[in-house]
Design a protein around this motif. Sequence first.
Motif, mmCIF file in Angstrom:
data_model
loop_
_atom_site.group_PDB
_atom_site.id
_atom_site.type_symbol
_atom_site.label_atom_id
_atom_site.label_comp_id
_atom_site.label_asym_id
_atom_site.label_seq_id
_atom_site.Cartn_x
_atom_site.Cartn_y
_atom_site.Cartn_z
ATOM 1 N N MET A 1 3.700 4.029 -14.657
ATOM 2 C CA MET A 1 2.768 3.995 -13.532
ATOM 3 C C MET A 1 3.212 4.958 -12.450
ATOM 4 N N SER A 2 2.248 5.741 -11.972
ATOM 5 C CA SER A 2 2.493 6.628 -10.841
ATOM 6 C C SER A 2 1.248 6.622 -9.962
ATOM 7 N N ALA A 3 1.410 6.270 -8.713
ATOM 8 C CA ALA A 3 0.297 6.264 -7.759
ATOM 9 C C ALA A 3 0.789 6.947 -6.490
ATOM 10 N N MET A 4 0.460 8.218 -6.358
ATOM 11 C CA MET A 4 0.920 9.013 -5.222
ATOM 12 C C MET A 4 -0.152 9.044 -4.140
ATOM 13 N N GLY A 5 0.266 9.297 -2.911
ATOM 14 C CA GLY A 5 -0.645 9.276 -1.777
ATOM 15 C C GLY A 5 -0.865 10.632 -1.164
ATOM 16 N N GLU A 6 -1.498 10.628 -0.013
ATOM 17 C CA GLU A 6 -1.825 11.887 0.656
ATOM 18 C C GLU A 6 -0.581 12.630 1.112
ATOM 19 N N GLU A 7 0.520 11.892 1.290
ATOM 20 C CA GLU A 7 1.746 12.537 1.750
ATOM 21 C C GLU A 7 2.219 13.619 0.782
ATOM 22 N N PRO A 51 -0.848 15.580 -11.326
ATOM 23 C CA PRO A 51 -1.757 14.778 -10.473
ATOM 24 C C PRO A 51 -1.813 13.331 -10.958
ATOM 25 N N THR A 52 -1.671 12.400 -10.048
ATOM 26 C CA THR A 52 -1.762 10.983 -10.410
ATOM 27 C C THR A 52 -2.973 10.317 -9.772
ATOM 28 N N SER A 106 0.803 -1.221 0.000
ATOM 29 C CA SER A 106 0.000 0.000 0.000
ATOM 30 C C SER A 106 0.838 1.274 0.000
ATOM 31 N N ARG A 107 2.135 1.163 -0.184
ATOM 32 C CA ARG A 107 2.955 2.370 -0.261
ATOM 33 C C ARG A 107 2.717 3.106 -1.579
ATOM 34 N N MET A 108 3.244 4.326 -1.644
ATOM 35 C CA MET A 108 3.143 5.084 -2.884
ATOM 36 C C MET A 108 4.007 4.429 -3.965
ATOM 37 N N CYS A 109 3.660 4.750 -5.216
ATOM 38 C CA CYS A 109 4.415 4.224 -6.348
ATOM 39 C C CYS A 109 4.795 5.391 -7.259
ATOM 40 N N PRO A 110 5.838 6.150 -6.886
ATOM 41 C CA PRO A 110 6.226 7.298 -7.718
ATOM 42 C C PRO A 110 6.859 6.859 -9.027
ATOM 43 N N LEU A 111 6.503 7.545 -10.074
ATOM 44 C CA LEU A 111 7.061 7.270 -11.387
ATOM 45 C C LEU A 111 8.544 7.652 -11.403
ATOM 46 N N ILE A 112 9.383 6.774 -11.930
ATOM 47 C CA ILE A 112 10.792 7.104 -12.112
ATOM 48 C C ILE A 112 10.897 7.947 -13.379
ATOM 49 N N PRO A 113 11.345 9.203 -13.251
ATOM 50 C CA PRO A 113 11.316 10.109 -14.409
ATOM 51 C C PRO A 113 12.012 9.525 -15.634
ATOM 52 N N ASP A 114 11.290 9.543 -16.731
ATOM 53 C CA ASP A 114 11.798 9.130 -18.041
ATOM 54 C C ASP A 114 12.247 7.676 -18.082
ATOM 55 N N PHE A 115 11.718 6.859 -17.188
ATOM 56 C CA PHE A 115 12.103 5.444 -17.211
ATOM 57 C C PHE A 115 10.904 4.594 -16.809
ATOM 58 N N PRO A 116 10.396 3.766 -17.717
ATOM 59 C CA PRO A 116 9.208 2.949 -17.405
ATOM 60 C C PRO A 116 9.577 1.687 -16.630
ATOM 61 N N GLY A 117 10.096 1.841 -15.455
ATOM 62 C CA GLY A 117 10.514 0.698 -14.650
ATOM 63 C C GLY A 117 9.759 0.633 -13.344
ATOM 64 N N PRO A 118 9.992 -0.408 -12.560
ATOM 65 C CA PRO A 118 9.286 -0.570 -11.281
ATOM 66 C C PRO A 118 9.551 0.583 -10.329
#
Length: 323
Positions: A269-275, A291-292, A207-219
């Motif tokens: 993929m980018s899934a950011m949270g309330e933080e 916004p994600t 359930s942690r955030m999943c920030p997008l790695i800039p310019d890289f479609p990786g985990p």
Amino acid sequence: MARTPASRRTRGQALVELSLGILILITVLIFAIHFAEVGYISLKVTEASHSAMLDATGYKLHDWPNDDSPATSAASQAGQKADERYKDFDSRRSSTGSGTLTQAFTRATGMTVSCRTGGGPGFGPSFFTDLAYSDNGGMTCLSSADITAVRVPTDFLEDANQGFFKKKHYTPTPIHVCGIGRASGGGCPGQLTTMLDDWGLSGSTESRMCPLIPDFPGPCLNTKYWEMAASVHLTSGLGLGVAGSSLAQSVVGAMPFPFFFGGENAFWMSAMGEETGMVQPLPSEGWKLWPTSPGLVPGGISGIPYTIAYFQRDSCFLGKSCP
């Protein structure tokens, strides 16, 4: 006034009829109480299996990706704990006592509860989700107990030649009751079933955030969430084609992520949270806040109703009216 023989005969007849009626009434009353107690105990046996099934959903049920083995342990533990709580047919007590419940005319013993995975409803195989999800076959719970009549006289004015009743009053026979359905051959074929686990994100690793790695479609940092979503993208055809890149190149003159052409086929993929306010800064885009999720964007751009509702969530809980 002296009583006549006729009146004395009437009184004697009424007394005899009352005595005979009481014999039948007492028997009916005893067995009415006994059967009422059987019904109550049967409900407690059913309650035990329901309690176990509800408890199972509170355990860890999976590990991303595609590992449903924790569900097996959850079902087993829930059954064992319900078995311990309901030994005395009353889960409200901290001690199980002797494991026997004795009422006015009924005694119950041998309460058992068990649960296992499999045998319940499932969603079956799916090409698009099998890399991330597995069907554990649901869960089944079974409970049973034995009921015996006590303090019910087996002989009552009986005698083959001179007794009032010619048939035996009662033959004690234990009754095997089941949580679901009726017993058959000393066993309980009926079981309580349910689907187990919705494969929702749970625990700190999922359930942690999943920030997008800039310019890289990786985990991202939340690899379990990323792998789950990426697997569906993989089996859905990977997007295919470069129409998006061509459109961006012709209209804007550059790619949103400019280091390769056809980047729309990769999994981003980018899934950011309330933080972070549900937004993510991207350095390649001049540190703009993207916004994600439907959260608040600094500057008042979209997301405001969602953010307001989020901060008011504590007043809309367990039946309280929502603002």
